[in-house]
Design an enzyme around this catalytic site. Structure first.
Site, PDB file in Angstrom:
ATOM      1  N   PHE A   1      47.410  61.801 -14.315  1.00  0.00           N
ATOM      2  CA  PHE A   1      47.686  61.229 -15.636  1.00  0.00           C
ATOM      3  C   PHE A   1      46.391  60.648 -16.179  1.00  0.00           C
ATOM      4  CE2 PHE A   1      48.801  57.882 -18.616  1.00  0.00           C
ATOM      5  CZ  PHE A   1      49.667  58.569 -19.458  1.00  0.00           C
TER       6      PHE A   1
ATOM      7  N   ASP B   1      38.448  58.579 -12.735  1.00  0.00           N
ATOM      8  CA  ASP B   1      39.327  57.781 -13.587  1.00  0.00           C
ATOM      9  C   ASP B   1      39.866  56.616 -12.758  1.00  0.00           C
ATOM     10  OD1 ASP B   1      41.444  56.666 -14.985  1.00  0.00           O
ATOM     11  OD2 ASP B   1      42.157  58.575 -15.808  1.00  0.00           O
TER      12      ASP B   1
ATOM     13  N   LYS C   1      43.229  49.328 -18.004  1.00  0.00           N
ATOM     14  CA  LYS C   1      44.354  48.515 -17.518  1.00  0.00           C
ATOM     15  C   LYS C   1      44.018  47.082 -17.054  1.00  0.00           C
ATOM     16  CE  LYS C   1      47.908  51.916 -16.893  1.00  0.00           C
ATOM     17  NZ  LYS C   1      47.558  53.331 -16.851  1.00  0.00           N
TER      18      LYS C   1
HETATM   19  C1  LIG Z   1      47.309  54.350 -17.754  1.00  0.00           C
HETATM   20  C2  LIG Z   1      46.312  55.367 -17.431  1.00  0.00           C
HETATM   21  C3  LIG Z   1      45.574  56.030 -18.441  1.00  0.00           C
HETATM   22  C4  LIG Z   1      45.837  55.784 -19.901  1.00  0.00           C
HETATM   23  O1  LIG Z   1      45.632  54.447 -20.273  1.00  0.00           O
HETATM   24  P1  LIG Z   1      46.279  53.891 -21.648  1.00  0.00           P
HETATM   25  O2  LIG Z   1      45.689  52.514 -21.768  1.00  0.00           O
HETATM   26  O3  LIG Z   1      47.755  53.912 -21.467  1.00  0.00           O
HETATM   27  O4  LIG Z   1      45.845  54.786 -22.729  1.00  0.00           O
HETATM   28  C5  LIG Z   1      44.607  56.928 -18.044  1.00  0.00           C
HETATM   29  N1  LIG Z   1      44.367  57.195 -16.751  1.00  0.00           N
HETATM   30  C6  LIG Z   1      45.050  56.581 -15.755  1.00  0.00           C
HETATM   31  C7  LIG Z   1      44.713  56.893 -14.330  1.00  0.00           C
HETATM   32  C8  LIG Z   1      46.053  55.662 -16.058  1.00  0.00           C
HETATM   33  O5  LIG Z   1      46.762  55.091 -15.072  1.00  0.00           O
END
Ligand SMILES: *Cc1c(COP(=O)(O)O)cnc(C)c1O
Length: 396
Positions: free
Chosen positions: A131, A216, A250
């Site tokens: 994701f 990420d 986050k």
């Molecule tokens: C939550 C998340 C995103 C997206 O972040 P948003 O602030 O919701 O746009 C991208 N990559 C990872 C691994 C995430 O957990």
């Protein structure tokens, strides 16, 4: 007939999330209260966001003071909190790097995706079950077909390989590959953990083909697994991997929206004036919040705390025969249950037991509580979770 808050929600809020089960009113530490005064232990933390829990005095103070001093100026001007945060993030990844600040995870990934386009290559290799966000660029990298399909065509040239499989990755990466994007642990999938040498292999494969290695850390970063960055966590990974891009969001702002794209070495020079921008990104309030989060992690030795309290959760869960697998590290734990109980039944049983938990897939629970979760909170969770599993009819 009285109008309920659910009616108001359906009437005024676009239906992208479904109507929530609870309306929350206030919070303190790892606890929140709903409009009827019911208390819940928050084991989700706004989806791995409220690193300092709710209403942490250091965050309240930092944001209030900054807002009362200078709240927003645009990127036509510099501010001290912005510079301080950028310097700290550079130091966090090891020194030779520069930062682009934005407002969310998906934006952090958008900026990084634009960086990869400046290599002159367009192909991106991502992993199945990954994701990476919901805006068009980040969505193009996200594996979930159901999220992507309604919005095609998306920025193209993305291929997915099984997560944790170095051989499949080696077969997919070639001289056309701009970057490989990978989460250290896959969060939204319910906490998937790759082999210990996976990131070393990703680094070796990308380097061999002149592709960028993009980690990420949006969910895993900022202390979540017990180290500031999960890819540096010796509990999870062998070796010292130096990536080309790291994206954060986050937990970084502790609840105040912020995203960061960190580019290392020569990659930091790929974006040039005019290539990218943002009105709000790096704003003094958000960066003051992030500085307060990082200060508190340091001052209160939260990394050690995360390891300790995470261990209490793990030990307690290991003792329950209905939990067949525990994945992850620190306060990012994924559980598999012996019995594939219906997701909504389990979430409701947890709420009735005073717990907010996340069930991303059938039979899989994700725990990402505030980093300030106390030992008492952890013990209360273990008792209440057992009650919830009983009530949901989960058997060993
Ligand atoms: C939550 C998340 C995103 C997206 O972040 P948003 O602030 O919701 O746009 C991208 N990559 C990872 C691994 C995430 O957990």
């Amino acid at each position: 007939m009285t109008t309920t808050w659910q009616d108001r929600y359906s009437g005024a809020v676009m239906n992208t999330f479904g109507v929530p089960k609870l309306m929350l009113e206030r919070g303190a530490g790892a606890h929140v209260w709903d409009a009827d005064g019911n208390e819940y232990l928050d084991m989700l933390a706004g989806i791995a966001v409220n690193s300092l829990g709710h209403a942490h005095p250091a965050l309240v103070q930092a944001v209030s003071t900054q807002l009362a001093t200078l709240g927003h100026v645009s990127n036509l001007f510099a501010t001290e909190p912005q510079l301080r945060l950028a310097e700290r993030l550079v130091e966090m990844v090891g020194g030779d790097a520069r930062v682009f600040l934005s407002n969310s995870g998906t934006e952090a990934n958008e900026a990084a995706l634009k960086v990869t386009r400046r290599t002159g290559r367009t192909k991106i290799v991502a992993t199945e079950d990954a994701f990476h966000g919901r805006t068009m660029g980040a969505l193009a990298l996200t594996a979930t077909e159901a999220y992507r399909a309604p919005f095609e065509p998306l920025p193209g040239d993305v291929v997915w390989v099984p997560f944790g499989d170095a051989e499949a990755l080696a077969a997919a990466v070639d001289e056309q590959t701009a970057a490989v994007i990978v989460e250290p642990l896959q969060g939204e999938a319910g906490v998937n953990v790759p082999p210990r040498d996976y990131l070393l292999a990703v680094r070796e494969i990308t380097s061999r083909h002149g592709a960028l290695m993009w980690i990420d850390e949006i969910q895993t970063g900022i202390g979540r697994t017990g180290t500031l960055l999960a890819h540096r966590n010796p509990e999870l990974f062998d070796g010292e991997v130096v990536p080309d891009l790291v994206t954060l969001a986050k937990g970084l702002g502790g609840g105040v929206p912020i995203g960061a794209t960190v580019a290392l070495g020569a990659t930091a020079s790929l974006l040039v004036p005019g290539n990218h921008g943002t009105t709000f990104g790096g704003n003094p309030i958000a960066t003051a919040a992030a500085n307060a989060v990082l200060d508190t992690i340091e001052d209160d030795d939260l990394l050690t705390h995360v390891e300790g309290v995470g261990e209490i959760l793990r030990k307690g869960l290991e003792a329950d025969p209905r939990v067949t697998e525990i994945r992850g590290a620190g306060l990012m734990l994924g559980l598999t249950l012996a019995d594939s109980v219906d997701t909504a039944t389990l979430v409701d049983a947890a709420l009735a037991a005073g717990l907010i938990i996340n069930v991303p897939r059938v039979g899989r629970v994700r725990l990402v509580p505030p980093l300030v979760l106390t030992v008492d909170d952890a013990e209360r969770f273990l008792t209440a979770f057992a009650t919830a599993l009983d009530a949901a009819g989960v058997s060993p």
